[in-house]
Design a protein around this motif. Sequence first.
Motif, PDB file in Angstrom:
ATOM      1  N   GLY A 119     -45.004  79.856  24.745  1.00  0.00           N
ATOM      2  CA  GLY A 119     -43.816  80.327  24.036  1.00  0.00           C
ATOM      3  C   GLY A 119     -43.055  81.312  24.898  1.00  0.00           C
ATOM      4  N   SER A 120     -42.041  81.948  24.325  1.00  0.00           N
ATOM      5  CA  SER A 120     -41.282  82.934  25.078  1.00  0.00           C
ATOM      6  C   SER A 120     -40.815  84.045  24.162  1.00  0.00           C
ATOM      7  CB  SER A 120     -40.069  82.296  25.774  1.00  0.00           C
ATOM      8  OG  SER A 120     -39.093  81.902  24.831  1.00  0.00           O
ATOM      9  N   VAL A 121     -40.713  85.237  24.719  1.00  0.00           N
ATOM     10  CA  VAL A 121     -40.171  86.385  24.009  1.00  0.00           C
ATOM     11  C   VAL A 121     -39.684  87.381  25.049  1.00  0.00           C
ATOM     12  CG1 VAL A 121     -42.374  87.626  23.893  1.00  0.00           C
ATOM     13  CG2 VAL A 121     -40.612  88.057  22.161  1.00  0.00           C
ATOM     14  N   LEU A 122     -38.634  88.108  24.720  1.00  0.00           N
ATOM     15  CA  LEU A 122     -38.093  89.129  25.597  1.00  0.00           C
ATOM     16  C   LEU A 122     -38.006  90.443  24.827  1.00  0.00           C
ATOM     17  CD1 LEU A 122     -36.569  86.266  26.423  1.00  0.00           C
ATOM     18  CD2 LEU A 122     -35.406  87.771  28.033  1.00  0.00           C
ATOM     19  N   ALA A 123     -38.082  91.551  25.554  1.00  0.00           N
ATOM     20  CA  ALA A 123     -37.972  92.862  24.924  1.00  0.00           C
ATOM     21  C   ALA A 123     -37.424  93.858  25.928  1.00  0.00           C
ATOM     22  CB  ALA A 123     -39.334  93.327  24.416  1.00  0.00           C
ATOM     23  N   VAL A 124     -36.731  94.867  25.412  1.00  0.00           N
ATOM     24  CA  VAL A 124     -36.260  95.973  26.234  1.00  0.00           C
ATOM     25  C   VAL A 124     -36.849  97.257  25.679  1.00  0.00           C
ATOM     26  CG1 VAL A 124     -34.123  96.263  24.891  1.00  0.00           C
ATOM     27  CG2 VAL A 124     -34.252  97.117  27.248  1.00  0.00           C
ATOM     28  N   GLN A 125     -37.271  98.121  26.580  1.00  0.00           N
ATOM     29  CA  GLN A 125     -37.794  99.431  26.193  1.00  0.00           C
ATOM     30  C   GLN A 125     -36.880 100.504  26.777  1.00  0.00           C
ATOM     31  OE1 GLN A 125     -42.168 100.591  25.673  1.00  0.00           O
ATOM     32  NE2 GLN A 125     -41.746 101.212  27.774  1.00  0.00           N
ATOM     33  N   ARG A 126     -36.348 101.356  25.885  1.00  0.00           N
ATOM     34  CA  ARG A 126     -35.509 102.474  26.280  1.00  0.00           C
ATOM     35  C   ARG A 126     -35.987 103.726  25.559  1.00  0.00           C
ATOM     36  NH1 ARG A 126     -31.277  98.497  26.306  1.00  0.00           N
ATOM     37  NH2 ARG A 126     -30.089  98.544  28.262  1.00  0.00           N
ATOM     38  N   ALA A 127     -36.332 104.738  26.315  1.00  0.00           N
ATOM     39  CA  ALA A 127     -36.778 106.013  25.745  1.00  0.00           C
ATOM     40  C   ALA A 127     -37.883 105.810  24.717  1.00  0.00           C
ATOM     41  CB  ALA A 127     -35.595 106.761  25.136  1.00  0.00           C
TER      42      ALA A 127
END
Length: 277
Positions: A119-127
């Motif tokens: 499968g696929s998943v994306l994420a962004v982490q900020r602070a």
Amino acid sequence: MSLYLGIDGGGTGCRAAIADADGRVLGRGEGGPANINSDPFAAVVSVLAAATAAMVQAGATPADLTAVLGLAGGGMQDAARAMQARLPFARSRVVNDAVTAARGALGPDDGILVAIGTGSVLAVQRAGRLRQIGGRGFLMGDEGSGAVIGRALLAQAMRAGDGLAPDTPLLASLRDEFGGFEGIIAFGTAATPARFAELAPRLVGSDDPAARAIMDQAVTQIGDAVRVLQDGAHLPVVCTGGLGPFYAAALAADWPVAPARGSGVDGALDMAREWAP
């Protein structure tokens, strides 16, 4: 003695590790696919198999363990609650596998995770705050994943056989291998996402025109998703999963690509230690 269990489970397999308060790993285990949304009962079997193997190595019992499980489908609240109710550990928390993967890959730093395997998943982490996109499963999303590109390959083989798309050696060979249209349809009717994903290696790095077209589209979709998560920034991008190296190479022309600091299991263990009372 308080011990910590971290589990990372996706559409292909499940991995577990038990560590002490200092982070020293005492035991590891593996199990089968662990998507709690598409096949919750198989996921329970896989999770318990992986956890049991780790407990045997660590000399631990379920009552010793504070567990964090990052599982495919874990973003579905009903599925997560049902899974949690079946777990024997002293304390357990079920989250989406993107959460633990991002924690393992990025640590506490800002960055973008591109996790692509079955499968696929994306994420962004900020602070320290995480935003996830995608990861909605084989039927409704998972763009660029092994399962989706495998399905696209078989669909294109049938389109080419109907004369609706240019035929290629790869497409013709697939029709022969599967026994024509009926064989492809029979396979697709019963196949799990993991079975479709087994076709992905025929696409990655292939010079066949059909393979290149499918992979070009996949790269465009993932690149567009990264651009949305960047939101005008230039954050490092970490690619994980079985198809991670391919996408890392493809995205490097536009974004800074960095290696993962750790795995989804590492992220789950970190979260378990933080969550402990």
